[in-house]
Design an enzyme around this catalytic site. Structure first.
Site, PDB file in Angstrom:
ATOM      1  N   GLY A  34       0.792  -1.218   0.000  1.00  0.00           N
ATOM      2  CA  GLY A  34       0.000   0.000   0.000  1.00  0.00           C
ATOM      3  C   GLY A  34       0.827   1.273   0.000  1.00  0.00           C
ATOM      4  O   GLY A  34       1.829   1.394  -0.715  1.00  0.00           O
ATOM      5  N   ILE A  35       0.415   2.232   0.827  1.00  0.00           N
ATOM      6  CA  ILE A  35       1.075   3.541   0.878  1.00  0.00           C
ATOM      7  C   ILE A  35       2.532   3.397   1.298  1.00  0.00           C
ATOM      8  O   ILE A  35       3.420   4.048   0.743  1.00  0.00           O
ATOM      9  CB  ILE A  35       0.318   4.472   1.838  1.00  0.00           C
ATOM     10  CG1 ILE A  35      -1.048   4.844   1.247  1.00  0.00           C
ATOM     11  CG2 ILE A  35       1.132   5.731   2.142  1.00  0.00           C
ATOM     12  CD1 ILE A  35      -1.964   5.575   2.208  1.00  0.00           C
ATOM     13  N   TYR A  43     -10.890   5.105  14.768  1.00  0.00           N
ATOM     14  CA  TYR A  43      -9.847   5.435  13.783  1.00  0.00           C
ATOM     15  C   TYR A  43      -9.737   6.944  13.626  1.00  0.00           C
ATOM     16  O   TYR A  43      -8.632   7.504  13.643  1.00  0.00           O
ATOM     17  CB  TYR A  43     -10.168   4.775  12.446  1.00  0.00           C
ATOM     18  CG  TYR A  43      -9.149   5.075  11.371  1.00  0.00           C
ATOM     19  CD1 TYR A  43      -7.925   4.413  11.348  1.00  0.00           C
ATOM     20  CD2 TYR A  43      -9.407   6.022  10.384  1.00  0.00           C
ATOM     21  CE1 TYR A  43      -6.980   4.694  10.367  1.00  0.00           C
ATOM     22  CE2 TYR A  43      -8.467   6.303   9.396  1.00  0.00           C
ATOM     23  CZ  TYR A  43      -7.267   5.637   9.396  1.00  0.00           C
ATOM     24  OH  TYR A  43      -6.330   5.911   8.423  1.00  0.00           O
TER      25      TYR A  43
END
Length: 272
Positions: free
Chosen positions: A15-16, A145
């Protein structure tokens, strides 16, 4: 002789994080990527991977000391490791909430505390914390989150003021929906309640659709590299056009209108 800069990227298995590690290596950085299980991570050209658990003081201290011993310096720390959560706020126990905060907030603090002494000795360095537009706005059925990202925003801005005189900057990169495994890997509530079941499921469908149609991880990686290398660093760096739009709306749209739009986008009934 030019000294090659050194970067640590947490959560670099995919991912990132993987995109950021790859982009920094392409910019000439020596990159150390981390993962809870580095052996299972897809190899990234120009990036050495090491095991790291950001929720462990011992693991963090070991990895940072190892990087300093091998390379003699750290120029950039990218705090990307984190976990998502899904469900109504009251559906998670205190223990589950503490676990999410331990990774997303205290994991970042552990890494920064371990790296800062080296950055101060050098008189230079940057810490880049991967936040989210959810650090600027509410997220129904992702309250924990969002809370971790709001905490990260306040912590980063405060710390940035403390360390500037030592040649160090603390910067935020704020993505919106990004095509990663975020939604699939989100922590499910450990004490689900039937009354939230339909709303929770709808929220997950919205998130899944947003992720599927979101920015490529390379968009966020480009923002991270820019923050790491620019001569004019900015505290907040929205990643991509959607993130920039949300940031502007949050700052300039009246609170009641913004609240209405949040409920509309999340398909919630009109506020009472």
């Amino acid at each position: 002789m030019r000294v090659q800069p050194v970067a640590i990227v947490t959560g670099a298995a995919g991912g990132i994080g993987a995109a950021a590690a790859t982009a920094l290596a392409a910019k000439g950085f020596v990159v150390v990527g981390t993962s809870r299980n580095a052996a299972r991570a897809t190899p990234v050209p120009g990036v050495s991977m090491v095991d790291l658990d950001v929720a462990s003081d011992e693991s963090v201290a070991r990895v940072v000391a190892g990087v300093i011993a091998e390379h003699g310096r750290i120029d950039v720390l990218v705090n990307n490791a984190g976990i998502g959560s899904a469900g109504a706020a009251e559906e998670s126990s205190i223990e589950q909430a503490q676990h999410i905060f331990d990774v997303n907030v205290f994991g970042t603090i552990r890494m920064i505390n371990a790296v800062l002494p080296q950055l101060r000795r050098q008189g230079s360095g940057r810490v880049i914390n991967v936040s989210s537009v959810l650090g600027l706005m509410p997220a129904p059925f992702m309250a924990l989150y969002a809370a971790t990202k709001h905490a990260l925003e306040g912590y980063s801005e405060s710390l940035d003021h403390e360390v500037r005189e030592h040649g160090v900057r603390v910067l935020l990169v704020e993505p919106f929906y990004t095509r990663t495994a975020f939604e699939a890997n989100a922590v499910n509530p450990d004490r689900p309640l039937a009354l939230y079941e339909d709303r929770r499921a709808a929220a997950r469908r919205i998130t899944a659709s947003g992720v599927e149609n979101g920015d490529a991880p390379t968009v966020v990686a480009a923002a991270i590299v820019a923050a790491a290398t620019t001569n004019r660093p900015r505290l907040r760096n929205p990643a991509g056009p959607s993130a920039r739009q949300v940031s502007l709306l949050r700052r300039y749209v009246p609170a009641a209108a913004f609240d209405h739009q949040v409920r509309k986008l999340n398909r919630l009934p009109a506020a009472r």
